[in-house]
Scaffold this motif. Structure first.
Motif, mmCIF file in Angstrom:
data_model
loop_
_atom_site.group_PDB
_atom_site.id
_atom_site.type_symbol
_atom_site.label_atom_id
_atom_site.label_comp_id
_atom_site.label_asym_id
_atom_site.label_seq_id
_atom_site.Cartn_x
_atom_site.Cartn_y
_atom_site.Cartn_z
ATOM 1 N N UNK A 39 3.428 21.531 4.070
ATOM 2 C CA UNK A 39 4.437 22.302 3.339
ATOM 3 C C UNK A 39 5.846 21.981 3.838
ATOM 4 N N UNK A 40 5.981 21.772 5.157
ATOM 5 C CA UNK A 40 7.291 21.468 5.729
ATOM 6 C C UNK A 40 7.818 20.138 5.195
ATOM 7 N N UNK A 41 6.940 19.130 5.114
ATOM 8 C CA UNK A 41 7.361 17.819 4.617
ATOM 9 C C UNK A 41 7.637 17.849 3.120
ATOM 10 N N UNK A 42 6.890 18.673 2.402
ATOM 11 C CA UNK A 42 7.133 18.801 0.973
ATOM 12 C C UNK A 42 8.501 19.418 0.709
ATOM 13 N N UNK A 43 8.849 20.430 1.496
ATOM 14 C CA UNK A 43 10.158 21.065 1.356
ATOM 15 C C UNK A 43 11.266 20.089 1.758
ATOM 16 N N UNK A 44 11.019 19.313 2.823
ATOM 17 C CA UNK A 44 12.004 18.339 3.287
ATOM 18 C C UNK A 44 12.209 17.239 2.245
ATOM 19 N N UNK A 45 11.154 16.896 1.535
ATOM 20 C CA UNK A 45 11.211 15.826 0.540
ATOM 21 C C UNK A 45 10.492 14.590 1.028
ATOM 22 N N UNK A 46 9.828 13.899 0.108
ATOM 23 C CA UNK A 46 9.014 12.742 0.499
ATOM 24 C C UNK A 46 9.851 11.533 0.884
ATOM 25 N N UNK A 47 11.076 11.443 0.372
ATOM 26 C CA UNK A 47 11.915 10.299 0.725
ATOM 27 C C UNK A 47 12.131 10.242 2.237
ATOM 28 N N UNK A 48 12.468 11.369 2.809
ATOM 29 C CA UNK A 48 12.709 11.438 4.267
ATOM 30 C C UNK A 48 11.401 11.462 5.023
ATOM 31 N N UNK A 49 10.473 12.345 4.612
ATOM 32 C CA UNK A 49 9.259 12.568 5.404
ATOM 33 C C UNK A 49 8.300 11.378 5.363
ATOM 34 N N UNK B 185 4.320 15.579 -3.826
ATOM 35 C CA UNK B 185 3.446 16.279 -2.879
ATOM 36 C C UNK B 185 2.327 15.430 -2.293
ATOM 37 N N UNK B 186 2.257 14.136 -2.578
ATOM 38 C CA UNK B 186 1.154 13.326 -2.063
ATOM 39 C C UNK B 186 1.614 12.464 -0.900
ATOM 40 N N UNK B 187 0.729 12.289 0.089
ATOM 41 C CA UNK B 187 1.006 11.394 1.206
ATOM 42 C C UNK B 187 0.892 9.955 0.717
ATOM 43 N N UNK B 188 1.843 9.122 1.140
ATOM 44 C CA UNK B 188 1.945 7.790 0.567
ATOM 45 C C UNK B 188 0.743 6.918 0.912
ATOM 46 N N UNK B 189 0.266 6.979 2.141
ATOM 47 C CA UNK B 189 -0.878 6.148 2.526
ATOM 48 C C UNK B 189 -2.144 6.583 1.799
ATOM 49 N N UNK B 190 -2.272 7.879 1.537
ATOM 50 C CA UNK B 190 -3.423 8.366 0.779
ATOM 51 C C UNK B 190 -3.362 7.857 -0.659
ATOM 52 N N UNK B 191 -2.165 7.823 -1.216
ATOM 53 C CA UNK B 191 -1.992 7.277 -2.567
ATOM 54 C C UNK B 191 -2.411 5.816 -2.623
ATOM 55 N N UNK B 192 -2.011 5.030 -1.625
ATOM 56 C CA UNK B 192 -2.373 3.610 -1.615
ATOM 57 C C UNK B 192 -3.884 3.428 -1.578
ATOM 58 N N UNK B 193 -4.568 4.233 -0.779
ATOM 59 C CA UNK B 193 -6.026 4.143 -0.696
ATOM 60 C C UNK B 193 -6.661 4.536 -2.027
ATOM 61 N N UNK B 194 -6.168 5.612 -2.625
ATOM 62 C CA UNK B 194 -6.703 6.015 -3.934
ATOM 63 C C UNK B 194 -6.492 4.910 -4.964
ATOM 64 N N UNK B 195 -5.322 4.290 -4.951
ATOM 65 C CA UNK B 195 -5.009 3.243 -5.913
ATOM 66 C C UNK B 195 -6.014 2.092 -5.820
ATOM 67 N N UNK B 196 -6.331 1.670 -4.619
ATOM 68 C CA UNK B 196 -7.298 0.583 -4.434
ATOM 69 C C UNK B 196 -8.667 0.985 -4.971
ATOM 70 N N UNK B 197 -9.113 2.183 -4.621
ATOM 71 C CA UNK B 197 -10.425 2.646 -5.066
ATOM 72 C C UNK B 197 -10.464 2.829 -6.579
ATOM 73 N N UNK B 198 -9.372 3.316 -7.150
ATOM 74 C CA UNK B 198 -9.304 3.496 -8.603
ATOM 75 C C UNK B 198 -9.466 2.158 -9.320
ATOM 76 N N UNK B 199 -8.760 1.139 -8.853
ATOM 77 C CA UNK B 199 -8.862 -0.178 -9.484
ATOM 78 C C UNK B 199 -10.286 -0.713 -9.373
ATOM 79 N N UNK B 200 -10.885 -0.598 -8.210
ATOM 80 C CA UNK B 200 -12.206 -1.184 -7.981
ATOM 81 C C UNK B 200 -13.325 -0.451 -8.715
ATOM 82 N N UNK B 201 -13.233 0.879 -8.796
ATOM 83 C CA UNK B 201 -14.378 1.651 -9.291
ATOM 84 C C UNK B 201 -14.172 2.320 -10.643
ATOM 85 N N UNK B 202 -12.952 2.336 -11.151
ATOM 86 C CA UNK B 202 -12.716 2.946 -12.460
ATOM 87 C C UNK B 202 -12.106 1.947 -13.430
#
Length: 438
Positions: free
Chosen positions: A422-432, A157-174
């Motif tokens: 919701x539409x992309x979640x139902x479609x699946x993250x591989x495709x969307x 259910x997560x957007x891939x680019x948002x995950x990448x941004x969170x990952x960078x911030x997590x490494x730097x600040x946590x």
């Protein structure tokens, strides 16, 4: 806007790396070249490769658990951690972890920007028999797998680019302050006497609490929980994780020595005992002995023994594996009845497993196993000092990791939406998200 930001980042990295000899003043050559131990160096090169293979293993482990339309995206989240965190580590994150201490909380990254001063002619003080660069590259693999562990909580259910941004911030600040406080000789936890042999606090507790924060922030999946796409992937991933974990734990001895062998033994028995306990408990509770259960149990055992691998005896490692497996199994069942959708039970397995391991380090750590334990042995030997120290660190890390992670999810969501439609979640993250499918 995203295209502009990515272009600027690429150009900046190109320019700084191309003209690094002008931007960064190289450290002076040492007066005397250190003669490193070839056996220790060879083992640590191998251990570094072992730890790296854990992240693809985690990709298979998680990828096999999700629904078929989300396998590629879930696995790619782990692979992108190898890519992004490696670059981030070289540029700045290593210095934040192991640079000159600032108040015992974070390192000063300036001396080691772009690995300046991280060479093959000097050594880290606690790893004098191997090159400094080897120590730094070994530690990079721990940073890589930590955000990858978190991804199981918000799978599907997560957007891939948002995950990448969170990952960078997590490494730097946590991640970096926790690593500095725990493993740097000037770190607050290190000076307190906290024992974390290979990452119970730094890796598993931080990932577990971040996973819980992410599951709460993103909310439940819209669709019903799907059947696992490939249980064979889960089996393969477990094998790769168990294999790589020997580098994770035994490598944390930072040499080919008796402590590395001790960690090899404790890791072996804890994983096996935990896997056994998980499937036995399933049967006791009226469920079938499943491949998924055996695999999850093994991983819980590996998590729980991580902080104490080089500090406890073989029998006590067996206890840690069994006890952690039972506690995590119960927690998984409790979470399945709750409103929190931790998709792949990251908090119940990694978070709880890491906390159980940290506390039991304070119970079983022995200076006869490892003189580094010092005078304050575990609770079972009649001294409560270490146990209380471990408990104090556990509370501090839990509050910090959860609250800081939740705040980072909030910030990322303000910059770019975290959750797919919701539409992309139902479609699946591989495709969307990637335009690919099995």
């Amino acid at each position: 806007m995203r295209k502009v930001i990515l272009s600027v980042l690429l150009i900046t990295i190109l320019v700084l790396s191309l003209f690094s000899n002008y931007f960064f003043i190289e450290s002076p050559a040492p007066d005397e070249i250190i003669k490193f131990d070839t056996g220790d160096t060879a083992w640590m090169i191998v251990a570094t490769a072992f730890v790296l293979i854990m992240t693809p293993g985690l990709g298979f482990f998680y990828g096999g658990m999700v629904g078929k339309k989300n396998v590629i995206s879930t696995m790619l989240q782990s692979y992108m951690a190898m890519i992004i965190v490696t670059v981030l580590w070289i540029i700045i994150a290593f210095g934040l972890c192991f640079g000159p201490s600032i108040g015992g909380i974070i390192g000063n990254p300036m001396p080691n920007l772009f690995f300046r001063g991280v060479d093959t002619n000097t050594a880290w003080p606690f790893a004098p028999t191997i090159p400094f660069m080897l120590f730094a590259l070994f530690q990079a693999k721990f940073a890589i797998i930590t955000p990858a562990l978190i991804t199981g909580a918000f799978a599907e259910r997560i957007r891939f680019w948002a995950y990448l941004l969170f990952m960078v911030l997590f490494i730097l600040f946590i991640y970096t302050p926790l690593a500095h406080m725990t493993w740097h000789p000037e770190g607050i936890f290190f000076k307190m006497g906290v024992l974390d042999f290979a990452g119970g606090t730094v890796v598993h507790m931080s990932a577990g609490w971040a996973a819980l924060a992410g599951a709460i922030f993103l909310g439940k999946r819209k669709a019903e929980k799907p059947n696992p796409a490939r249980i064979t992937y889960v089996l393969l991933g477990t094998g790769l994780l168990w294999f790589g974990w020997f580098g994770f734990n035994s490598g944390s001895a930072l040499g080919a020595n008796g402590i590395a062998v001790q960690a090899l033994g404790t890791t072996t028995i804890a994983a096996a005992a935990a896997g056994m306990a998980w499937v036995f408990l399933d049967k006791i509770l009226g469920h079938k002995l499943s491949a998924m259960g055996a695999c999850i149990g093994v991983v819980v055992g590996l998590v729980a023994i991580t902080p104490s691998a080089g500090f406890v005896s073989i029998p006590h490692a067996m206890f840690i594996g069994v006890f952690a497996s039972i506690v995590s199994n119960i927690m998984v069942r409790c979470f399945h009845k709750s409103k929190i959708d931790d998709a792949l039970d990251v908090f119940a397995c990694h978070g709880i497993g890491g906390m159980v391991g940290m506390l039991l380090t304070g119970v079983f750590a022995s200076n006869t196993v490892n003189p580094a334990v010092g005078e304050n042995q575990g609770l079972i030997f009649g001294d409560a000092t270490l146990f209380l120290t471990q408990l104090t660190a556990l509370i501090i890390v839990s509050i910090f990791a959860f609250s800081a992670s939740y705040f980072l999810f909030f910030i990322v969501n303000k910059i770019t939406p975290l959750r797919v439609s919701e539409e992309k979640e139902v479609l699946g993250l591989d495709i969307s998200q990637h335009g690919e499918f099995l």
